[in-house]
Structures are given as structure tokens and as C-alpha cells.
Design a protein around this motif. Structure first.
Motif, short mmCIF file in Angstrom:
data_model
loop_
_atom_site.label_atom_id
_atom_site.label_comp_id
_atom_site.label_asym_id
_atom_site.label_seq_id
_atom_site.Cartn_x
_atom_site.Cartn_y
_atom_site.Cartn_z
N VAL A 210 33.03 33.74 48.03
CA VAL A 210 32.60 35.08 47.65
C VAL A 210 31.22 34.98 47.00
N THR A 211 30.67 36.12 46.64
CA THR A 211 29.46 36.17 45.82
C THR A 211 29.80 36.87 44.50
N LEU A 212 28.94 36.73 43.53
CA LEU A 212 29.19 37.43 42.26
C LEU A 212 29.11 38.94 42.44
N ALA A 213 28.39 39.40 43.45
CA ALA A 213 28.38 40.84 43.74
C ALA A 213 29.77 41.33 44.14
N ASP A 214 30.60 40.45 44.72
CA ASP A 214 31.97 40.82 45.08
C ASP A 214 32.87 40.94 43.86
N LEU A 215 32.43 40.38 42.72
CA LEU A 215 33.28 40.31 41.54
C LEU A 215 32.83 41.25 40.43
N THR A 216 31.90 42.16 40.71
CA THR A 216 31.50 43.12 39.69
C THR A 216 32.68 44.03 39.36
N VAL A 217 32.65 44.63 38.20
CA VAL A 217 33.83 45.35 37.70
C VAL A 217 34.22 46.51 38.60
N ASP A 218 33.28 47.08 39.32
CA ASP A 218 33.58 48.24 40.17
C ASP A 218 34.28 47.87 41.47
N VAL A 219 34.08 46.64 41.96
CA VAL A 219 34.62 46.27 43.27
C VAL A 219 35.46 45.00 43.25
N GLY A 220 35.63 44.37 42.10
CA GLY A 220 36.25 43.05 42.06
C GLY A 220 37.75 43.01 42.06
N GLU A 221 38.44 44.15 41.93
CA GLU A 221 39.89 44.16 41.80
C GLU A 221 40.64 43.37 42.88
N PRO A 222 40.26 43.46 44.17
CA PRO A 222 41.01 42.71 45.19
C PRO A 222 40.98 41.20 44.99
N TRP A 223 39.99 40.71 44.22
CA TRP A 223 39.87 39.26 44.02
C TRP A 223 40.49 38.81 42.70
N GLU A 224 41.13 39.72 41.97
CA GLU A 224 41.75 39.36 40.70
C GLU A 224 42.77 38.24 40.91
N CYS A 225 42.62 37.15 40.16
CA CYS A 225 43.53 35.99 40.16
C CYS A 225 43.47 35.15 41.43
N VAL A 226 42.56 35.47 42.35
CA VAL A 226 42.42 34.68 43.58
C VAL A 226 41.51 33.48 43.32
N TYR A 227 41.83 32.36 43.93
CA TYR A 227 41.04 31.14 43.85
C TYR A 227 39.80 31.30 44.72
N VAL A 228 38.60 31.36 44.09
CA VAL A 228 37.37 31.67 44.81
C VAL A 228 36.30 30.61 44.54
#
Length: 495
Positions: A210-228
Motif C-alpha cells: 500500500v501507500t501512506l495515502a491509502d492509510l489516511t484517516v478518511d480512507v484507511g478503514e479497509p486496511w485496519e489491522c491488515v498486514y501491509v
């Protein structure tokens, strides 16, 4: 290996005593069953899916017939040899001993982590999640994930302080029974009153890129607790905000690296010498944690960081300095480009032979009022012999095209009418202060007051005779030389 909380163990033990099952040579509760040898032949069918158990239902135990003859065990429908024993309804072949009669009847068996994270399973539901792998752990819980990975594939599993999971390793496959919860907006399975059962082990799958842009607070929910994993050359260390976390930039966005599972700052001195702002990596990986309204990558060990490049040698902090190490060389007390509350500034010179971090530097006026002072809040490195400007107010309100090195807030307002001075301090003492300046009415509006460049000295700048008003337009109409050597000439329109 089965992991149970102390409360679950006690519950199971209490149930066993209540049912009178301490004597394996008799049937559960009745005391009349004696044909244990014949019924034991089919007892192995009752343990499908269990890799280890301490219950008397082990297929190799030929002295207990009652478990194999219990038709209330719905996980095994092939065993119909005995219908007389109805006293044991708390055991299932798939999940081991629950310790409560009929507990699995209301449990959402066959639930996946995807179901939990995407909202298909409601918060507060009893769930059984099977065959997921451990991606990272700490003493009170662990991150678990579906092997296929991807969005919504990871979850935090809380076990509390009563369940000992020291034997659990990254790559272990586990079955988890517990309750779905939201704790400080982090989705979790609370297994503190349930159980965690090891059912195998795998070679850990690769993390999702992923990129850090994928993990911003507005869009990051699907990656919560996922190994990235994030990759870039370089991933720059941008800030050290405290709490053993640090901020990095991967070319797409800024993001935080958490210390939840491993602290590079506290534990990584040997592997990461001279770590700090200016250091860099080429890759960082770990499960995504969520706290304080931010998604953060949580590396698990030193090897989750790759391609380390050392930062510059650590410089002094302001509390390492003595008076005269920093010199105030210029002050804009009456700006014209924007109002005073947002655009006053002062220029600082590093008079030492080493880099200095100005974080924690305090700014006051002649009143020396700690209740009305500014402060440099973040890391600000100032090289030996270099200049920097410190701006008043927040960055968003700054009116000059030339940015400040840092913005110190709303404190320490300098009088336009004069009879005032700028003062800088560390946590314990004054490092430097200017001479008192005298206001010149409207004629000094938008003109900085500057120190003679040949008088850069903590004593010389106490003398107003070594100061005068600037002559150079630095781009917005106001006159001054911020963050550079002051001009020698003085403004002929001002004394």
C-alpha cells in the motif's frame, strides 16, 4: 495448543465438578454405565478438528464412554451408538470445551474476519473464526488475518491478562472464539472469556503493498489491522512527535509508524544508529493499528524496516545550550503584509559549531510572562552558523510568500509603539534578548529592526546602537532579510 482465560478454566472446572465427571470410569452423571470398552471405539469421531485437548474425550482414552455417546454434540453426526446420556451438552467437536451448556448454539460459527470488518457481523456478536494466522502479538492480544489478505482481512484479538499466549508465534494458525467489539474505534474480537486454539502453522504470506495515502484517516478503514508494506526510495523520517512514534513520508503522504509491537526509538539503537529526522528507509511493514484518530503501521521487529540510511549526527537541544549560543539578529514587530497577530517574526542565528534542535525554544517579550509566550513545538534543526525565522501565529494564517522555519503560536506580541524587546529561553534560562527598540510611528510599518552583521554577539545585541532598520525588499513589499545575513546599510528614512 489451547489457550483459555483463567475465568474460562474455572468455569470448565466448576461444570465438571457439578456434573460429577471427575471419575472417568463411569458415565457422566448417571454412575450406571459400565460398557466403556465397547463405546470407546467410536470416541475418536467426536474430536474432529481438534489438535490438542486436556478433556477426557481424547480418542486414545479407552476408559470413558460417555463423550462418544452423547448425541447433543452436534459437530459429529456419525456417532449414534448411545442415546442414553443427555447430561453433557457443553462440548463440541469443532471448538473444544466451552464450559457452558449450549454456548455454541448462539455462536456465529464459520464467521470470517472479512464478515466482522465489513459490517456483515454486528458488534456484540459471539463468533467463531477458524484457521486465521497470527501476524503480530503482544502480551494482551494479537493481530490475526485471513490467509488471502486484502482489505478487511485483519483484526485485533484481545485476550486480556488472564490468558497466557507466550507460546503463540507469528505464522501460527488459530481458531478464535469471542465477542466482536469496537474499542476506541478499533474493531476487535474480545476473546478474554473465550478461547484461542492453535490448529497449525504456515509460512507467513507476503504483506499487502500500500501507500501512506491509502492509510489516511478518511480512507484507511479497509486496511485496519491488515498486514501491509510501504515502499519508496526514500521513505524519509520527517518528525518525532513523541511517545516513541515517528512520522515518515513515502512520496504519497505523511504517516505515523507506531511502537505498539516494537519500538525502534527505545529498542533499536544498535540496528539504527543516529536515528532521527533526516534518516530514511526503503520499506516498512507491519499490521495497521488505529488509535488517536490515525491509522499507523506497527512493525513487529527490527527486520520489518529495510534499507536504513542514518540521519545526521544528533545535534544539541535547546536545554544543552548556554546564553549566547543563539543570537536574535532581526525582529519584525510591525508587519504590513498582514496583521501583527499572524505575521510578526524574529530571526535566530546559531552561534555554535554544531546543529541545534530548536524544539522547546520559548519566545517572550520584555514582560517575561510565561503565561503569554510562544514555543517551537516540533523538531526544527538549525545548522551551525545558519539563520532561521520563527513566525507568530499558525502557519495557515501566515501572510508572507517566504515561509518561517517554525510557527510559535499566539504568545509574545511585540509592541508597535516600542519600548519592547524579544527574548528567547530554553526550559530554565534566558539564552538571548535584544536591546529595547523604539517605535517610529507609521514610518517603520513593514520594516524590520536588524542587528549589524559585524556585531553578532550576545552582548553586542544588547546595545541599541548596533541595530537599525532594514532597506531590502524581500518579495512582498516589507523590508528585511529573513533567514539570511543582514545587509550593512541602514534605512535612511529612519533613525
Amino acid at each position: 495448543m489451547k489457550y483459555l482465560s483463567i475465568s474460562a478454566i474455572c468455569m470448565s472446572a466448576s461444570l465438571a465438578l457439578a456434573l460429577g465427571c471427575s471419575d472417568d470410569s463411569t458415565s457422566e452423571g448417571s454412575g450406571t454405565e459400565t460398557d466403556s470398552e465397547t463405546d470407546s471405539e467410536s470416541s475418536s469421531d467426536d474430536e474432529v478438528g481438534m489438535t490438542e485437548t486436556t478433556d477426557s474425550t481424547d480418542s486414545t482414552d479407552t476408559t470413558d464412554s460417555t463423550d462418544s455417546t452423547d448425541t447433543t454434540d452436534t459437530s459429529d453426526t456419525s456417532d449414534t451408538s448411545d442415546t442414553s446420556d443427555t447430561s453433557d451438552t457443553g462440548e463440541t467437536g469443532e471448538t473444544g470445551e466451552t464450559g457452558e451448556t449450549g454456548e455454541t448454539d448462539t455462536m456465529a460459527a464459520g464467521t470470517t474476519i472479512y464478515d466482522i470488518q465489513n459490517g456483515a457481523v454486528a458488534t456484540g456478536t459471539d463468533v467463531l473464526v477458524e484457521g486465521v494466522w497470527v501476524t503480530g502479538k503482544r502480551s494482551n492480544g494479537f493481530f490475526a488475518q485471513e490467509e488471502a489478505g486484502g482489505q478487511y482481512s485483519g483484526v485485533w484479538v484481545y485476550v486480556g491478562n488472564d490468558m497466557d499466549i507466550t507460546g503463540l508465534e507469528i505464522g501460527d494458525l488459530v481458531d478464535i472464539s469471542g465477542i466482536t467489539e469496537e474499542y476506541n474505534d478499533l474493531t476487535e474480537i474480545n476473546a478474554s472469556a473465550g478461547e484461542v486454539l492453535e490448529v497449525g502453522a504456515i509460512e507467513p504470506p507476503a504483506p499487502d503493498l500500500v501507500t501512506l495515502a491509502d492509510l489516511t484517516v478518511d480512507v484507511g478503514e479497509p486496511w485496519e489491522c491488515v498486514y501491509v508494506r510501504i515502499e519508496n526510495d526514500p521513505i524519509d523520517v520527517n518528525d518525532l512527535p513523541g511517545f516513541d512514534e515517528f512520522e515518515v513520508y513515502d512520496g504519497s503522504a505523511f504517516g505515523l509508524i507506531d511502537d505498539y509491537l516494537y519500538s525502534l526509538i527505545s529498542d533499536g539503537a544498535a540496528e539504527f544508529p543516529n536515528f532521527g529526522v533526516g534518516a530514511a528507509f526503503t520499506a516498512i511493514q507491519g499490521p495497521v493499528n488505529y488509535n488517536n484518530e490515525a491509522f499507523k503501521i506497527s512493525p513487529r521487529m527490527a527486520t520489518d524496516f529495510e534499507g536504513y540510511v542514518e540521519g545526521p549526527p544528533a545535534g544539541f537541544g535547546v536545554d544543552d545550550l548556554i546564553p549566547g549560543d543563539l543570537i536574535i539578529t532581526e525582529i519584525m514587530y510591525d508587519p504590513a503584509v498582514c496583521d501583527d497577530s499572524n505575521c510578526e517574526w524574529l530571526e535566530i542565528y546559531n552561534n555554535t559549531d554544531t546543529e541545534v534542535d530548536l524544539m522547546g525554544l520559548r519566545i517572550q517579550d520584555e514582560n517575561y510572562d510565561e503565561g503569554n509566550q510562544g514555543e517551537v513545538q516540533g523538531t526544527l534543526l538549525l545548522g551551525a552558523g545558519e539563520y532561521v525565522i520563527l513566525g507568530k501565529g499558525p502557519e495557515a494564517s501566515w501572510g508572507y510568500s517566504v515561509g518561517a522555519g517554525a510557527y510559535y503560536g499566539s504568545g509574545a506580541s511585540f509592541n508597535n509603539s516600542g519600548d519592547d524587546r524579544a527574548v528567547i529561553l530554553n526550559s530554565t534560562e534566558i539564552l538571548d534578548e535584544t536591546a529595547l527598540y523604539e517605535g517610529q510611528g507609521s514610518t517603520d510599518n513593514g520594516v524590520s529592526w536588524k542587528l549589524d552583521p559585524s556585531m553578532i554577539d550576545a552582548s553586542a545585541n544588547d546595545d541599541a546602537a548596533n541595530w537599525c532598520w532594514s532597506t531590502t525588499d524581500y518579495g512582498d513589499g516589507d523590508l528585511g532579510s529573513p533567514a539570511g545575513v543582514n545587509e550593512v546599510d541602514c534605512n535612511a528614512n529612519l533613525p
